[in-house]
Write an enzyme that holds these catalytic residues in place. Sequence first.
Site, mmCIF file in Angstrom:
data_model
loop_
_atom_site.group_PDB
_atom_site.id
_atom_site.type_symbol
_atom_site.label_atom_id
_atom_site.label_comp_id
_atom_site.label_asym_id
_atom_site.label_seq_id
_atom_site.Cartn_x
_atom_site.Cartn_y
_atom_site.Cartn_z
ATOM 1 N N VAL A 98 8.104 42.552 9.095
ATOM 2 C CA VAL A 98 9.385 42.136 8.741
ATOM 3 C C VAL A 98 10.707 43.372 7.736
ATOM 4 C CG1 VAL A 98 10.705 42.642 5.841
ATOM 5 C CG2 VAL A 98 8.056 41.876 6.294
ATOM 6 N N ASP A 100 8.925 54.999 10.813
ATOM 7 C CA ASP A 100 8.317 54.562 10.542
ATOM 8 C C ASP A 100 6.905 55.537 10.600
ATOM 9 O OD1 ASP A 100 6.259 51.083 10.447
ATOM 10 O OD2 ASP A 100 5.158 53.317 11.091
ATOM 11 N N ARG A 151 9.172 33.950 7.887
ATOM 12 C CA ARG A 151 8.333 33.123 8.650
ATOM 13 C C ARG A 151 7.609 34.220 10.092
ATOM 14 N NH1 ARG A 151 10.208 27.536 9.453
ATOM 15 N NH2 ARG A 151 11.247 28.046 9.582
ATOM 16 N N GLU A 152 6.297 34.264 9.850
ATOM 17 C CA GLU A 152 5.714 34.563 11.566
ATOM 18 C C GLU A 152 5.785 33.572 12.363
ATOM 19 O OE1 GLU A 152 2.109 36.675 11.203
ATOM 20 O OE2 GLU A 152 2.609 38.068 9.700
ATOM 21 N N ASN A 160 6.133 31.331 -2.203
ATOM 22 C CA ASN A 160 4.779 31.303 -1.278
ATOM 23 C C ASN A 160 3.446 31.110 -1.939
ATOM 24 O OD1 ASN A 160 5.677 32.738 1.566
ATOM 25 N ND2 ASN A 160 5.187 34.668 0.015
ATOM 26 N N GLY A 166 -3.720 30.508 5.403
ATOM 27 C CA GLY A 166 -4.524 31.715 5.522
ATOM 28 C C GLY A 166 -2.747 32.688 6.262
ATOM 29 N N CYS A 168 0.913 36.611 4.015
ATOM 30 C CA CYS A 168 1.651 36.527 2.757
ATOM 31 C C CYS A 168 0.837 35.391 2.148
ATOM 32 C CB CYS A 168 2.721 36.439 3.041
ATOM 33 S SG CYS A 168 3.939 37.196 3.859
ATOM 34 N N LYS A 221 -1.640 30.923 12.841
ATOM 35 C CA LYS A 221 -1.328 29.510 12.774
ATOM 36 C C LYS A 221 -0.438 29.751 14.630
ATOM 37 C CE LYS A 221 3.464 31.687 11.452
ATOM 38 N NZ LYS A 221 4.418 31.095 10.459
HETATM 39 C C1 UDX Z 1 4.731 32.548 5.196
HETATM 40 C C2 UDX Z 1 6.229 31.957 3.671
HETATM 41 O O1 UDX Z 1 6.398 30.554 4.977
HETATM 42 C C3 UDX Z 1 7.396 32.498 4.671
HETATM 43 O O2 UDX Z 1 8.332 32.852 3.470
HETATM 44 C C4 UDX Z 1 7.403 34.392 3.829
HETATM 45 O O3 UDX Z 1 7.864 35.174 3.939
HETATM 46 C C5 UDX Z 1 5.695 34.891 4.352
HETATM 47 O O4 UDX Z 1 5.034 33.800 4.356
HETATM 48 P P1 UDX Z 1 3.666 32.608 7.370
HETATM 49 O O5 UDX Z 1 2.635 33.436 6.547
HETATM 50 O O6 UDX Z 1 4.642 33.910 8.418
HETATM 51 O O7 UDX Z 1 5.356 32.344 6.220
HETATM 52 O O8 UDX Z 1 3.198 30.927 7.822
HETATM 53 P P2 UDX Z 1 3.179 29.790 7.223
HETATM 54 O O9 UDX Z 1 4.139 28.910 8.548
HETATM 55 O O10 UDX Z 1 4.350 30.009 6.367
HETATM 56 O O11 UDX Z 1 2.140 29.227 6.920
HETATM 57 C C6 UDX Z 1 1.302 29.701 6.325
HETATM 58 C C7 UDX Z 1 -0.251 29.145 6.288
HETATM 59 O O12 UDX Z 1 -0.285 27.954 6.118
HETATM 60 C C8 UDX Z 1 -0.645 28.800 7.563
HETATM 61 O O13 UDX Z 1 -2.099 29.347 7.703
HETATM 62 C C9 UDX Z 1 -0.731 27.323 8.255
HETATM 63 O O14 UDX Z 1 -1.622 27.067 9.301
HETATM 64 C C10 UDX Z 1 -0.991 26.629 7.154
HETATM 65 N N1 UDX Z 1 0.020 26.016 7.125
HETATM 66 C C11 UDX Z 1 0.709 25.480 7.145
HETATM 67 C C12 UDX Z 1 -1.103 24.380 6.740
HETATM 68 O O15 UDX Z 1 -2.043 24.167 6.861
HETATM 69 N N2 UDX Z 1 -0.567 23.373 6.227
HETATM 70 C C13 UDX Z 1 1.214 23.549 6.640
HETATM 71 O O16 UDX Z 1 1.649 21.840 6.758
HETATM 72 C C14 UDX Z 1 1.832 24.837 6.969
#
Ligand code: UDX
Length: 449
Positions: free
Chosen positions: A11, A30, A156-157, A228, A277, A280, A340
């Site tokens: 972040v 940091d 999102r990452e 989230n 996973g 977040c 992911k």
């Molecule tokens: C998330 C939020 O999207 C973001 O707004 C917040 O600030 C931080 O958390 P992130 O953790 O980077 O972002 O990943 P994201 O793309 O949201 O996916 C989270 C998880 O859900 C991953 O494990 C992904 O594989 C899973 N996922 C996502 C699914 O299983 N199906 C989907 O349709 C979408």
Amino acid sequence: MKVVNIGTGYVGLNTAAALAWIGHDVACVDIDESKINSLKNGVVPIREEGLDDLIKNTKIKFTTDLAEVINDAEVIFIAVGTPSLPNGHANLDYVHNAANSIGNLINPTHDVTIIVKSTVPIGVNSSIEDSIRNQVKLNNLDDSLLHFASNPEFLREGCALSDTLYPDRIVIGTNDNTAFEMMSKLYAPLVDQTFTIPDSVQPPKDRPKTYILHTNQASAEMIKYSSNVFLALKISYINEISSLCERLGADVDDVAKGMGLDHRIAPYFLNSGLGWGGSCFPKDTLALLQIAKDMQCDTPIIQAAWYVNEAQIDKVINKLKYEFYELHDLNVTLFGLTFKPNTDDVRNSPAVSLARQLIELGVHVTFTDPVGLPNARKVYADEPFEFEDDPIKASLDSDCIILTTEWKQFKSLDYKAVASNMRHKFMIDARHCLDPKYINDVGIKYIKL
Ligand code: UDX
């Protein structure tokens, strides 16, 4: 504006890079000396599309010494981690440490807005404000030039810079007009899109204009958690529907497509599979459950989202048992370790939870991943996982491949070569991203989760 950003994780670093790119004068602080030293030498510790480029082409100052930069700042971000404690509550130690450092070191001679970007439980912004003000008064200084706001992040990452440079919304939680005005000024280049678009981070097509939402601090804190957790439960919902589809002869991917064409539902976060996973969704879902428990408020829907997500792992194991009956001494290759694609973050990956459960059942687990293995070799050094960079070699003598992360490298792989290496030709596509006909044609029995 002069910005100080405390915390150089996903972040903090992405926020700092984006703010520097749009024209602000940014210093990043940091406590981790090795991280700061590597950033000073141009080595970016995380993999994020465009981040190296933006850091290289801006003049961010990196330091471990907050005292050196704090008193020039007009805006100070707290963007440190809030990982889960064993009881599910967010660990606020890093946030409080950052707030204590600010309180001890700041000597306000001009308006300064202190912004909490870290995800914190409802009410924490207000307690941070109290503790910084108290410390400043204890130091016999005037706190009237200090302003506070909650400004949750939604990046999102994997597309963190795109989410930061072209956001859907910016939430500013404050009852202080000066704080709101300063933050509106800070973000004006993003809202008006007046900055030069970096080659490495192009805007998404058809994006709506960024909406600035002004709320109080508690609402801003709640927006972050409820967004989230809503996305997490949307995924859990489609995973539950998937179990029903399987029994009823429906195809969950067609069902999700049909649902997503309704603009009220939208197609996003309806990909069924191994579940959610990352750093977040699990942390924020657990924290919201704990917050609700503390408030003696029932949250059966959120509990169910968690339960369904855990059950996805059991579903994989049941499919393996159905195929092999006895899992002891089976060789299983997991295609994908990161939570992911397009990230090198290996924390809280469902693939790792699956691997641990397989190992308890006597399975030999080999991981292959196009990007995550260098991190995984460090983070999971004590776990009995095998790692192999080349997916074709990783398939040698494998009894089953489980596709656990939908990397594009796995979609375009030569599965004929994979098949010829396998001992038993069986695959579970836990991310629904391969063409079943192609996999069956090369001689691998294909099922999806
Ligand atoms: C998330 C939020 O999207 C973001 O707004 C917040 O600030 C931080 O958390 P992130 O953790 O980077 O972002 O990943 P994201 O793309 O949201 O996916 C989270 C998880 O859900 C991953 O494990 C992904 O594989 C899973 N996922 C996502 C699914 O299983 N199906 C989907 O349709 C979408």
